[in-house]
Scaffold this motif. Sequence first.
Motif, PDB file in Angstrom:
ATOM      1  N   CYS A   1       0.850  -1.189   0.000  1.00  0.00           N
ATOM      2  CA  CYS A   1       0.000   0.000   0.000  1.00  0.00           C
ATOM      3  C   CYS A   1       0.889   1.243   0.000  1.00  0.00           C
ATOM      4  CB  CYS A   1      -0.896  -0.023   1.232  1.00  0.00           C
ATOM      5  SG  CYS A   1      -1.800   1.512   1.508  1.00  0.00           S
TER       6      CYS A   1
ATOM      7  N   SER B   1       0.207   4.015   1.012  1.00  0.00           N
ATOM      8  CA  SER B   1      -0.083   4.865   2.161  1.00  0.00           C
ATOM      9  C   SER B   1       0.530   4.326   3.444  1.00  0.00           C
ATOM     10  CB  SER B   1      -1.593   5.010   2.302  1.00  0.00           C
ATOM     11  OG  SER B   1      -1.903   5.910   3.331  1.00  0.00           O
ATOM     12  N   CYS B   2       0.118   3.130   3.843  1.00  0.00           N
ATOM     13  CA  CYS B   2       0.574   2.607   5.141  1.00  0.00           C
ATOM     14  C   CYS B   2       1.712   1.612   4.986  1.00  0.00           C
ATOM     15  CB  CYS B   2      -0.591   1.974   5.888  1.00  0.00           C
ATOM     16  SG  CYS B   2      -1.219   0.486   5.099  1.00  0.00           S
TER      17      CYS B   2
ATOM     18  N   SER C   1       1.797  -1.434   4.257  1.00  0.00           N
ATOM     19  CA  SER C   1       1.598  -2.835   4.591  1.00  0.00           C
ATOM     20  C   SER C   1       1.401  -3.627   3.306  1.00  0.00           C
ATOM     21  CB  SER C   1       0.413  -3.007   5.538  1.00  0.00           C
ATOM     22  OG  SER C   1      -0.772  -2.668   4.887  1.00  0.00           O
TER      23      SER C   1
ATOM     24  N   CYS D   1      -4.753   0.171   0.225  1.00  0.00           N
ATOM     25  CA  CYS D   1      -5.701  -0.668   0.953  1.00  0.00           C
ATOM     26  C   CYS D   1      -7.115  -0.181   0.665  1.00  0.00           C
ATOM     27  CB  CYS D   1      -5.502  -0.557   2.464  1.00  0.00           C
ATOM     28  SG  CYS D   1      -3.903  -1.006   3.075  1.00  0.00           S
TER      29      CYS D   1
ATOM     30  N   CYS E   1      -6.514   5.137   4.628  1.00  0.00           N
ATOM     31  CA  CYS E   1      -5.328   5.050   3.778  1.00  0.00           C
ATOM     32  C   CYS E   1      -5.436   6.006   2.589  1.00  0.00           C
ATOM     33  CB  CYS E   1      -5.125   3.625   3.274  1.00  0.00           C
ATOM     34  SG  CYS E   1      -4.189   2.601   4.426  1.00  0.00           S
TER      35      CYS E   1
HETATM   36 ZN   LIG Z   1      -2.829   1.023   3.545  1.00  0.00          ZN
END
Ligand SMILES: [Zn+2]
Length: 95
Positions: free
Chosen positions: A12, A14-15, A17, A51, A56
């Motif tokens: 992802c 953004s995060c 993960s 995600c 996110c």
């Molecule tokens: Zn994410």
Amino acid sequence: MHPPKHIPLRRCASCASQAPKRDLLRIVRTPDGALLLDARGKAAGRGAYLCKKPACWDFALKKDRLARAVKAELAPAQRAALLQALRLHAVEVAA
Ligand SMILES: [Zn+2]
């Protein structure tokens, strides 16, 4: 007695993960520099993954992480349009 099936993982934007590709949303940069939600995951172009969590999307767009991931500059209007597309998609999936 088969070896475990390979599941492609993506990160992802953004995060950061990792998750199986089909559990993420794909955002693709079009040739004219716009970012679109690639709902089917098949569009050509430089893509990034997010995600399916609104938190996110907000973070990725607010911090320009998404724009950086696909090396695009996002105008505020484009950012708003993409966020709206993501929200609409989430509503459709939930329905
Ligand atoms: Zn994410």
